[in-house]
Scaffold this active site. Structure first.
Site, mmCIF file in Angstrom:
data_model
loop_
_atom_site.group_PDB
_atom_site.id
_atom_site.type_symbol
_atom_site.label_atom_id
_atom_site.label_comp_id
_atom_site.label_asym_id
_atom_site.label_seq_id
_atom_site.Cartn_x
_atom_site.Cartn_y
_atom_site.Cartn_z
ATOM 1 N N LYS A 114 0.876 -1.176 0.000
ATOM 2 C CA LYS A 114 0.000 0.000 0.000
ATOM 3 C C LYS A 114 0.910 1.222 0.000
ATOM 4 O O LYS A 114 1.350 1.699 1.034
ATOM 5 C CB LYS A 114 -0.887 -0.007 1.241
ATOM 6 C CG LYS A 114 -2.191 0.722 1.105
ATOM 7 C CD LYS A 114 -2.159 2.211 0.991
ATOM 8 C CE LYS A 114 -1.733 3.080 2.096
ATOM 9 N NZ LYS A 114 -1.572 4.497 1.680
ATOM 10 N N GLY A 152 -4.148 3.434 -2.268
ATOM 11 C CA GLY A 152 -5.403 3.921 -1.697
ATOM 12 C C GLY A 152 -5.100 4.698 -0.436
ATOM 13 O O GLY A 152 -3.924 4.879 -0.082
ATOM 14 N N GLY A 168 -4.814 5.647 3.555
ATOM 15 C CA GLY A 168 -4.377 4.921 4.739
ATOM 16 C C GLY A 168 -5.536 4.424 5.580
ATOM 17 O O GLY A 168 -5.521 3.296 6.077
ATOM 18 N N VAL A 175 -7.563 1.448 2.748
ATOM 19 C CA VAL A 175 -6.721 0.312 2.324
ATOM 20 C C VAL A 175 -5.704 -0.043 3.408
ATOM 21 O O VAL A 175 -5.535 -1.227 3.766
ATOM 22 C CB VAL A 175 -6.008 0.652 0.990
ATOM 23 C CG1 VAL A 175 -5.045 -0.455 0.605
ATOM 24 C CG2 VAL A 175 -7.033 0.864 -0.114
ATOM 25 N N GLY A 176 -5.047 0.977 3.958
ATOM 26 C CA GLY A 176 -4.047 0.730 5.004
ATOM 27 C C GLY A 176 -4.673 0.067 6.220
ATOM 28 O O GLY A 176 -4.126 -0.889 6.783
ATOM 29 N N GLU A 235 9.058 1.562 10.966
ATOM 30 C CA GLU A 235 10.127 2.554 10.788
ATOM 31 C C GLU A 235 9.460 3.906 10.855
ATOM 32 O O GLU A 235 8.719 4.285 9.945
ATOM 33 C CB GLU A 235 10.816 2.372 9.425
ATOM 34 C CG GLU A 235 11.433 1.012 9.204
ATOM 35 C CD GLU A 235 12.668 0.769 10.045
ATOM 36 O OE1 GLU A 235 13.078 1.652 10.816
ATOM 37 O OE2 GLU A 235 13.221 -0.340 9.949
ATOM 38 N N CYS A 275 13.472 11.059 7.630
ATOM 39 C CA CYS A 275 13.338 10.641 9.021
ATOM 40 C C CYS A 275 14.695 10.638 9.717
ATOM 41 O O CYS A 275 14.774 10.751 10.929
ATOM 42 C CB CYS A 275 12.727 9.244 9.065
ATOM 43 S SG CYS A 275 13.570 8.106 7.961
ATOM 44 N N GLU A 310 9.329 16.331 15.199
ATOM 45 C CA GLU A 310 9.864 16.168 13.847
ATOM 46 C C GLU A 310 9.184 17.197 12.935
ATOM 47 O O GLU A 310 7.965 17.228 12.826
ATOM 48 C CB GLU A 310 9.560 14.752 13.367
ATOM 49 C CG GLU A 310 10.222 14.428 12.052
ATOM 50 C CD GLU A 310 9.948 12.992 11.628
ATOM 51 O OE1 GLU A 310 8.783 12.564 11.662
ATOM 52 O OE2 GLU A 310 10.913 12.305 11.258
HETATM 53 P P1 NAD Z 1 2.004 8.746 7.365
HETATM 54 O O1 NAD Z 1 2.224 8.001 8.620
HETATM 55 O O2 NAD Z 1 0.930 9.748 7.319
HETATM 56 O O3 NAD Z 1 1.678 7.737 6.178
HETATM 57 C C1 NAD Z 1 2.506 6.643 5.869
HETATM 58 C C2 NAD Z 1 1.685 5.603 5.137
HETATM 59 O O4 NAD Z 1 0.708 5.085 6.021
HETATM 60 C C3 NAD Z 1 0.916 6.148 3.933
HETATM 61 O O5 NAD Z 1 0.894 5.176 2.915
HETATM 62 C C4 NAD Z 1 -0.480 6.353 4.508
HETATM 63 O O6 NAD Z 1 -1.495 6.321 3.528
HETATM 64 C C5 NAD Z 1 -0.577 5.167 5.445
HETATM 65 N N1 NAD Z 1 -1.565 5.312 6.515
HETATM 66 C C6 NAD Z 1 -2.090 6.451 7.030
HETATM 67 N N2 NAD Z 1 -3.001 6.154 7.982
HETATM 68 C C7 NAD Z 1 -3.062 4.808 8.079
HETATM 69 C C8 NAD Z 1 -3.800 3.905 8.899
HETATM 70 N N3 NAD Z 1 -4.674 4.318 9.807
HETATM 71 N N4 NAD Z 1 -3.564 2.578 8.745
HETATM 72 C C9 NAD Z 1 -2.674 2.124 7.849
HETATM 73 N N5 NAD Z 1 -1.958 2.931 7.038
HETATM 74 C C10 NAD Z 1 -2.135 4.265 7.154
HETATM 75 O O7 NAD Z 1 3.409 9.338 6.990
HETATM 76 P P2 NAD Z 1 3.795 10.250 5.739
HETATM 77 O O8 NAD Z 1 3.282 11.616 6.014
HETATM 78 O O9 NAD Z 1 3.422 9.579 4.481
HETATM 79 O O10 NAD Z 1 5.401 10.208 5.828
HETATM 80 C C11 NAD Z 1 6.142 11.020 6.663
HETATM 81 C C12 NAD Z 1 6.503 10.305 7.945
HETATM 82 O O11 NAD Z 1 7.199 9.098 7.672
HETATM 83 C C13 NAD Z 1 7.455 11.100 8.819
HETATM 84 O O12 NAD Z 1 6.984 11.136 10.137
HETATM 85 C C14 NAD Z 1 8.755 10.352 8.748
HETATM 86 O O13 NAD Z 1 9.588 10.455 9.846
HETATM 87 C C15 NAD Z 1 8.335 8.972 8.514
HETATM 88 N N6 NAD Z 1 9.400 8.236 7.833
HETATM 89 C C16 NAD Z 1 10.122 7.306 8.536
HETATM 90 C C17 NAD Z 1 11.150 6.620 7.926
HETATM 91 C C18 NAD Z 1 11.943 5.569 8.646
HETATM 92 O O14 NAD Z 1 12.535 4.717 8.010
HETATM 93 N N7 NAD Z 1 12.001 5.574 9.949
HETATM 94 C C19 NAD Z 1 11.444 6.875 6.605
HETATM 95 C C20 NAD Z 1 10.705 7.832 5.922
HETATM 96 C C21 NAD Z 1 9.670 8.491 6.563
#
Ligand code: NAD
Length: 473
Positions: free
Chosen positions: A169, A200, A202, A205-206, A244, A278, A378
């Protein structure tokens, strides 16, 4: 306009059941450049069912067969390097040099997984038992927008190497990049259902993937807030979980550091991936006795950092991915000023001469205390905080005074001293005088930066469970 109206299930591009349309933007121009038709929970269930059907045969493939498949996937993604690089610049806004690295990284992780698997003992003898590393089952792989292609390929590589089948996803904001990657992966002609890719939201689909009883393993990269909710949901069905999450990484400049090396290192670590990383080194810890000297050097160096058109090779920092991210970064810059941090460079608004695009001024604060919001949360943009410390033990305690523990940096010509400091920092990776990536070494966070590790042997084992069989040897 790119119209993306297919998802990938059971080895074929199919029209999703979901019919919500989601606009895709070029963040450097704010123009709509495409539209994706989003999958829904029904589509997620269809993808999970396909992966479940494919699992029995795929889990029995030999190591040799899976290494060959991973090498085919590597070749297929490598063959799309230029198209992927273009999509990354257009849809994400990464500066061209970074985009090139990201496009290559996406294929590289597949080859790395093949190499790891080749050298890995799937069967061992321990005492009187034969211990077999067994794939967990269907893996749900959920990725963010800040390195979409690399995360899709990296998670998929480890899952497939282990013998799991997968439902990916990706971020809904990265649909053009996902399309390029999916077409490449399709070219490798793996058996249908082994991997499925459903773009899709989060919360539909997530959430379906996170709660579905037929998903045995979740690997998620994204925010700490979403990670926490996934962990809770996964507990219901005891899914194995790799998370992560976010970071607030310290860059510890020791008092013997050569600032000619330390300043470029601190800026590269802080502004990498336009600050949307991150692992960005956003808290720069500097000895009080050399603070003025360091600040002067940083101000001069930041003046040479160019934020602007990602296609210009002179650009270091591209736009933020979305208006929402731009506003978030602006809000934090405002909070920094309101809480009394000293603005040394940058500040609110767009860089001079730019009136469109989600560009942020490379921003540097000093006089930051570690309890200020900009040092704790962050920001995910090019905003750095200089924090002064009195002595090495205070530097270590400030470095560790954070809910995060993903990565840290130490800068000193004295490797023994730097190593001693590194040993006291609670983080999954500590980089001494370098920003180099080691793909065979584990990556992941302590504390609220996550659970588990990716890459190399540790990443492979995250998709398997040991089974002991007694009486056969
Ligand atoms: P996010 O957590 O909003 O979304 C990440 C993914 O999760 C997306 O595909 C989103 O659609 C999905 N998602 C959202 N709600 C969900 C739910 N309830 N259930 C399942 N899936 C869901 O993060 P973002 O804004 O896309 O990315 C930025 C964040 O990612 C930052 O906080 C950053 O630190 C983190 N990040 C961490 C790493 C790492 O390796 N530690 C690497 C890159 C980014």
């Amino acid at each position: 306009m790119k119209i993306i109206d297919k998802i990938y299930i059971d080895g074929a591009f199919v029209t999703p059941h979901g019919d919500e349309r989601f606009d895709l933007f070029n963040p450097a121009t704010e123009q709509v450049i495409g539209q994706v038709r989003l999958a829904d929970a029904d589509d997620a269930r269809a993808a999970i069912a396909a992966a479940k059907r494919a699992f029995p045969a795929f889990s029995r493939t030999s190591k040799h067969e899976r290494v060959a498949m991973l090498k085919r996937l590597h070749g297929a993604v490598l063959a799309r390097e230029d198209a992927l690089c273009d999509a990354i610049v257009e849809e994400y806004g990464a500066p061209i040099e970074r985009a090139r690295w990201m496009a290559l990284h996406a294929s590289d992780v597949l080859l790395q997984a093949a190499n790891t698997l080749e050298d890995y003992a799937l069967v061992r003898h321990i005492g009187t038992a034969e211990v077999v590393m067994q794939p967990l089952g269907v893996a749900g792989l959920i990725t963010p927008w800040n390195s979409n292609a690399g995360f899709i390929c990296g998670k998929l590589a480890a899952a497939l190497a282990a013998g799991c089948t997968a439902v990916v996803k990706p971020s809904e904001m990265s649909a053009i990049q996902t399309r390029v990657v999916t077409e490449a992966l399709h070219d490798a002609q793996l058996p249908p259902g082994v991997f499925n890719i459903v773009t899709g939201r989060g919360d539909t689909v997530g959430a379906e993937i996170s709660s579905h009883p037929d998903v045995a393993k979740l690997s998620f990269t994204g925010s700490t807030a979403v990670g926490r909710s996934i962990l809770r949901t996964a507990a219901e069905t005891f899914k194995r979980v790799t998370l992560e999450l976010g970071g607030k990484s310290p860059m510890v400049i020791l008092d013997d550091a050569n600032f000619e090396d330390a300043i470029p290192l601190a800026l590269q670590a802080g502004f990498m991936n336009s600050g949307q990383a991150c692992i960005a080194g956003t808290r720069i810890l500097v000895p009080q006795a050399r603070l003025r000297e360091f600040e002067e050097g940083m101000v001069a160096a930041v003046a040479g950092i160019h934020a602007g058109d990602p296609r210009d090779p002179a650009t270091h920092i591209g736009p933020m991915v979305s208006q929402k991210q731009w506003e978030r970064v602006q809000r934090y810059i405002g909070i920094g000023i309101d809480e009394g941090a000293r603005l040394l460079a940058g500040g609110p608004g767009r860089p001079d001469g730019i009136d469109a695009g989600w560009f942020v001024r490379p921003t540097l604060f000093s006089g930051v205390r570690n309890d200020m919001t900009i040092a704790r949360e962050e920001i995910f943009g090019p905003v750095l905080s200089i924090i002064a410390y009195r002595d090495e033990s205070e530097a270590v305690s400030i470095a560790n005074d954070t809910p995060y523990g993903l990565q840290a940096y130490v800068c000193s010509p004295d490797l023994e001293r730097a190593g001693a400091v590194a040993s006291q920092i609670v983080a999954g990776r500590v980089l001494v005088n370098t920003l180099a990536h080691e793909p065979a070494a584990p990556f992941g966070g302590f504390k609220q930066s996550g659970i588990g590790r990716e890459y190399g042997t540790f990443g492979l084992e995250a998709f398997m469970e040991p089974k002991s069989v007694l009486g056969v040897v």
